[in-house]
Design a protein around this motif. Structure first.
Motif, short mmCIF file in Angstrom:
data_model
loop_
_atom_site.label_atom_id
_atom_site.label_comp_id
_atom_site.label_asym_id
_atom_site.label_seq_id
_atom_site.Cartn_x
_atom_site.Cartn_y
_atom_site.Cartn_z
N ASP A 207 0.85 -1.19 0.00
CA ASP A 207 0.00 0.00 0.00
C ASP A 207 0.89 1.24 0.00
O ASP A 207 2.02 1.21 0.51
N VAL A 208 0.37 2.34 -0.56
CA VAL A 208 1.17 3.55 -0.71
C VAL A 208 0.50 4.71 0.03
O VAL A 208 -0.71 4.92 -0.11
N ILE A 209 1.28 5.44 0.82
CA ILE A 209 0.83 6.69 1.43
C ILE A 209 1.49 7.83 0.65
O ILE A 209 2.71 7.82 0.44
N LEU A 210 0.67 8.79 0.21
CA LEU A 210 1.17 9.89 -0.61
C LEU A 210 0.96 11.22 0.10
O LEU A 210 -0.09 11.45 0.69
N LEU A 216 -2.29 13.84 3.60
CA LEU A 216 -1.85 12.51 3.20
C LEU A 216 -3.01 11.76 2.58
O LEU A 216 -4.17 11.95 2.96
N SER A 217 -2.68 10.88 1.64
CA SER A 217 -3.69 10.05 0.98
C SER A 217 -3.21 8.61 0.93
O SER A 217 -2.02 8.32 1.12
N TYR A 218 -4.15 7.71 0.65
CA TYR A 218 -3.90 6.28 0.75
C TYR A 218 -4.27 5.59 -0.56
O TYR A 218 -5.36 5.79 -1.10
N LEU A 219 -3.34 4.81 -1.09
CA LEU A 219 -3.57 4.01 -2.29
C LEU A 219 -3.38 2.55 -1.94
O LEU A 219 -2.26 2.09 -1.69
N ASN A 222 -3.26 -2.92 -5.54
CA ASN A 222 -4.08 -3.43 -6.65
C ASN A 222 -5.37 -2.64 -6.85
O ASN A 222 -6.36 -3.17 -7.35
N THR A 223 -5.37 -1.36 -6.44
CA THR A 223 -6.52 -0.50 -6.71
C THR A 223 -6.01 0.79 -7.36
O THR A 223 -4.80 1.05 -7.39
N GLU A 224 -6.95 1.59 -7.86
CA GLU A 224 -6.59 2.86 -8.48
C GLU A 224 -7.19 4.05 -7.72
O GLU A 224 -6.93 5.20 -8.07
N SER A 225 -7.98 3.77 -6.68
CA SER A 225 -8.64 4.84 -5.93
C SER A 225 -7.72 5.38 -4.83
O SER A 225 -7.31 4.64 -3.94
N ILE A 226 -7.40 6.66 -4.93
CA ILE A 226 -6.57 7.32 -3.92
C ILE A 226 -7.50 8.03 -2.95
O ILE A 226 -8.23 8.94 -3.33
N LEU A 227 -7.49 7.60 -1.68
CA LEU A 227 -8.42 8.12 -0.68
C LEU A 227 -7.71 9.04 0.30
O LEU A 227 -6.59 8.75 0.74
N PRO A 228 -8.34 10.16 0.68
CA PRO A 228 -7.73 11.06 1.67
C PRO A 228 -7.70 10.42 3.05
O PRO A 228 -8.59 9.64 3.41
N ILE A 229 -6.67 10.74 3.83
CA ILE A 229 -6.55 10.27 5.21
C ILE A 229 -6.98 11.39 6.13
O ILE A 229 -6.50 12.52 6.02
N SER A 230 -7.91 11.09 7.03
CA SER A 230 -8.43 12.09 7.96
C SER A 230 -7.42 12.36 9.06
O SER A 230 -7.08 11.48 9.85
#
Length: 262
Positions: A207-210, A216-219, A222-230
């Protein structure tokens, strides 16, 4: 009309709840450092102060041990993914060092003195006796064996400027101004994702933290959805992640958050 609106709310809320990664603050503590590097599962923390790499852990009984090599200039990066083979990079002198778990030197790699000169901008840990290195001369990511001074694998040239390189034993991620790339051990491109102004990354398993500014966001793997981290409103200097535990360094404080991954 009200009935239909109620149904819409009922079916929308569970979906929306998946669009953000929630966090729980576990602890925070003072840390006086110029740069935070990482904290692992054993609460061993690495940081840089006055161009010295320090390690604070239980096995040092509260006494921070340090490594310095001032003749090589400023520390560019440190990778602690393998705590038995920590790599430290000095870009000004095109040199990488491999340190053991006591921060003693094991290997020194001067890329300027190799038979095939390499101008390196980023390095990261590989498996066995290898480093992932980005060679600015060829614009290629290479898997370099520092014992034999040979390249085991290399990628096709990467056209966009490289911002960050992170890896585990099997894969390497390269963040450029335009895309995030994931490569396997043989240099094959596995995934290519558009970069939406992210500046740096951290890897947790696959998993990738960006990071973008102070967000910060979370990928997920094996997915393409980048989700924001609260997260609360913090001026994030550096960050790291280990087993869904997020460490943030801000205002001389190291915060430990648990990520709530569904």
């Amino acid at each position: 009309m009200k009935y239909h609106l109620y149904l819409l709310c009922v079916f929308t809320l569970p979906i929306a709840s998946q669009d953000i990664i929630k966090t729980t603050l576990k602890e925070n503590k003072e840390l006086f450092a110029d740069a935070f590097v990482s904290t692992n599962n054993f609460d061993t923390t690495f940081y840089i102060l006055e161009n010295v790499l320090f390690k604070n852990s239980v096995d040092t009984k509260g006494i921070d041990i340090g490594y310095s090599n001032f003749q090589l200039g400023a520390i560019t990066s440190v990778n602690t993914f393998n705590p038995l083979k920590i790599n430290i990079f000095y870009k000004d002198f095109n040199t990488a060092l491999i340190l053991d778990n006591r921060l003693a030197e094991m290997f020194k790699i001067d890329f300027s003195t190799l038979p095939e000169y390499k101008n390196i901008s980023h390095i990261s840990t590989g498996s066995d006796n290898t480093l992932w290195i980005f060679n600015e001369n060829t614009q290629q990511l290479e898997l370099f064996d520092y014992k034999t001074n040979t390249t085991r694998a290399k990628t096709l040239p990467i056209q966009s400027p490289v911002l960050d390189v992170k890896s585990n034993y099997n894969y390497c991620w390269v963040l450029t101004k335009t895309h995030l790339y994931k490569y396997d051990y043989f240099g094959n491109l596995m995934i290519k994702t558009k970069n939406d102004a992210f500046e740096s990354i951290a890897i947790d398993n696959e998993d990738v933290i960006l990071k973008k500014g102070n967000t910060l966001s979370y990928l997920k793997k094996n997915t393409e959805s980048i989700l924001p981290i609260s997260l609360p409103n913090l001026l994030i200097n550096q960050f790291s992640v280990a087993n869904q535990t997020l460490y943030l360094y801000a205002a001389e404080t190291l915060y430990k958050y648990q990520l709530k991954i569904n």
